[in-house]
Scaffold this motif. Structure first.
Motif, PDB file in Angstrom:
ATOM      1  N   UNK A 171       0.832  -1.210   0.000  1.00 40.63           N
ATOM      2  CA  UNK A 171       0.000   0.000   0.000  1.00 40.63           C
ATOM      3  C   UNK A 171       0.862   1.254   0.000  1.00 40.63           C
ATOM      4  N   UNK A 172       0.237   2.353  -0.376  1.00 47.40           N
ATOM      5  CA  UNK A 172       0.863   3.667  -0.212  1.00 47.40           C
ATOM      6  C   UNK A 172      -0.185   4.589   0.398  1.00 47.40           C
ATOM      7  N   UNK A 173       0.252   5.495   1.257  1.00 46.57           N
ATOM      8  CA  UNK A 173      -0.683   6.374   1.957  1.00 46.57           C
ATOM      9  C   UNK A 173      -0.159   7.812   1.950  1.00 46.57           C
ATOM     10  N   UNK A 174      -1.116   8.714   2.136  1.00 47.25           N
ATOM     11  CA  UNK A 174      -0.795  10.126   2.310  1.00 47.25           C
ATOM     12  C   UNK A 174      -1.388  10.533   3.645  1.00 47.25           C
ATOM     13  N   UNK A 175      -0.575  11.166   4.490  1.00 45.58           N
ATOM     14  CA  UNK A 175      -1.050  11.450   5.841  1.00 45.58           C
ATOM     15  C   UNK A 175      -0.839  12.915   6.216  1.00 45.58           C
ATOM     16  N   UNK A 176      -1.662  13.325   7.154  1.00 41.81           N
ATOM     17  CA  UNK A 176      -1.511  14.619   7.808  1.00 41.81           C
ATOM     18  C   UNK A 176      -1.111  14.303   9.248  1.00 41.81           C
ATOM     19  N   UNK A 177      -0.077  14.955   9.735  1.00 45.93           N
ATOM     20  CA  UNK A 177       0.424  14.549  11.049  1.00 45.93           C
ATOM     21  C   UNK A 177       0.976  15.720  11.842  1.00 45.93           C
ATOM     22  N   UNK A 178       0.944  15.528  13.162  1.00 43.82           N
ATOM     23  CA  UNK A 178       1.561  16.481  14.073  1.00 43.82           C
ATOM     24  C   UNK A 178       2.837  15.873  14.614  1.00 43.82           C
ATOM     25  N   UNK A 179       3.901  16.630  14.568  1.00 42.93           N
ATOM     26  CA  UNK A 179       5.210  16.189  15.017  1.00 42.93           C
ATOM     27  C   UNK A 179       5.542  16.829  16.361  1.00 42.93           C
ATOM     28  N   UNK A 180       5.745  16.000  17.366  1.00 41.35           N
ATOM     29  CA  UNK A 180       6.161  16.476  18.681  1.00 41.35           C
ATOM     30  C   UNK A 180       7.656  16.177  18.801  1.00 41.35           C
ATOM     31  N   UNK A 181       8.465  17.165  18.461  1.00 32.70           N
ATOM     32  CA  UNK A 181       9.908  16.945  18.351  1.00 32.70           C
ATOM     33  C   UNK A 181      10.617  16.871  19.694  1.00 32.70           C
TER      34      UNK A 181
END
Length: 327
Positions: free
Chosen positions: A185-195
């Motif tokens: 599969x391949x996906x496109x995501x929206x994400x929040x990064x907590x660095x």
């Protein structure tokens, strides 16, 4: 291995090593010569492992790293790899598997042992197995047939134990199809990064609670105070340079359906919360075309994992004592 030469004393170990190929290969030699030879470095279910056996195994492992790393070899690398612990655990693992073989009633018959010996090309010429060649080959590395056959019998017992465990493992219905879908599969995501998870711990807990309560993505984003990032389509084979913990990130993303929101993903370097914007799965024809090869590979990996877990469980319940002072 078919071109037997006068350099047999140099190559015999490589021949035997390649032929046997067991998980905890140490040949079962029980020599007690050399300094500390009689001092046990560990005991497994009351059976002692002498220092001499550890020393031989350590030297073999040392040479393996030395040869594989070449000019990059450094003693400090062995310290980082904790080579001593590797060797000790390998010897312990071998003993444990031999104990399990006895517990399970697994044996090696004389015919099985003979068949294994006569199948080794180093002991044969164009007409087949030769007893005198077998004896000379062992003498060239200072081994008696009894010592060699003892180690070989143990290796075959371990192989049988491994086959017994792995033979009980099979793929479940549709397991290969689902794994193929996940893998291709391949996906496109929206994400929040907590660095900086430590500093952002309060925010992470807040958004984790909202995600658990299945709140809308927009509400979760607003509570985080962060601007979400959006990826391109990616799969297992495509890197995400902007994501520090790619394996954990991909594992979570590719297992989710379109529109799904993850729980907080904790990686070694950062934490994440994501939503799958879009997903592309392989078609039925793709699976049919690769089914046989993919299924075989999946089954092999599953069996390896089950065997590793089984060995870990055996190790966990066994009576093992390591004599650290003797190492």
């Amino acid at each position: 291995m078919r071109s037997y030469t006068k350099a047999l004393s140099v190559t015999l170990w490589l021949v035997i090593f390649a032929f046997i190929g067991t998980t905890f290969l140490v040949w079962g030699f029980r020599s007690a010569s050399g300094p500390g030879g009689l001092d046990p470095i560990a005991a497994v279910e009351g059976e002692k492992i002498p220092y001499a056996e550890y020393q031989q195994a350590y030297q073999r492992k040392y040479r393996q790293y030395q040869e594989s790393l070449g000019d990059k070899f450094d003693e400090k690398i062995l310290e980082r790899l904790n080579l001593k612990a590797q060797v000790v655990e390998g010897l312990i693992g071998r003993r444990l598997l031999l104990h399990e073989a006895r517990r399970l009633g697994i044996v090696i018959s004389p015919d099985e042992l003979a068949a294994e010996i006569t199948a080794i090309p180093a002991f044969s010429d164009a007409t087949g197995f030769k007893q005198d060649r077998y004896i000379r080959a062992l003498q060239s590395v200072r081994l008696t047939p009894e010592k060699f056959e003892e180690g070989l019998r143990e290796d075959l017992l371990i192989r049988k134990v491994e086959e017994w465990v792995k033979g009980a493992v099979h793929l479940l219905p549709d397991e290969a199809r689902e794994a193929f879908r996940f893998n291709r599969a391949s996906v496109k995501v929206e994400y929040m990064l907590f660095s900086d998870p430590k500093v952002q711990q309060a925010t992470i807990q807040k958004v984790a609670g909202l995600a658990k309560d299945k709140k809308p993505w927009e509400e979760i984003v607003k509570a985080s105070g962060l601007k979400p990032l959006i990826s391109d389509f990616f799969s297992w084979n495509r890197d995400l340079p902007q994501v520090p913990d790619q394996e954990r990130f991909k594992e979570a993303s590719l297992a989710m359906e379109r529109g799904a929101i993850s729980q907080v993903i904790q990686g070694p370097k950062a934490s994440y919360l994501l939503r799958v914007i879009d997903r592309k799965d392989p078609g039925p024809a793709d699976f049919e075309r690769e089914q046989a090869q993919f299924s075989n590979g999946l089954l092999g990996r599953k069996r390896e994992q089950v065997f590793a877990d089984w060995v870990h469980q055996v190790r966990g319940r066994a009576k093992v004592k390591i004599e650290t002072a003797n190492l």
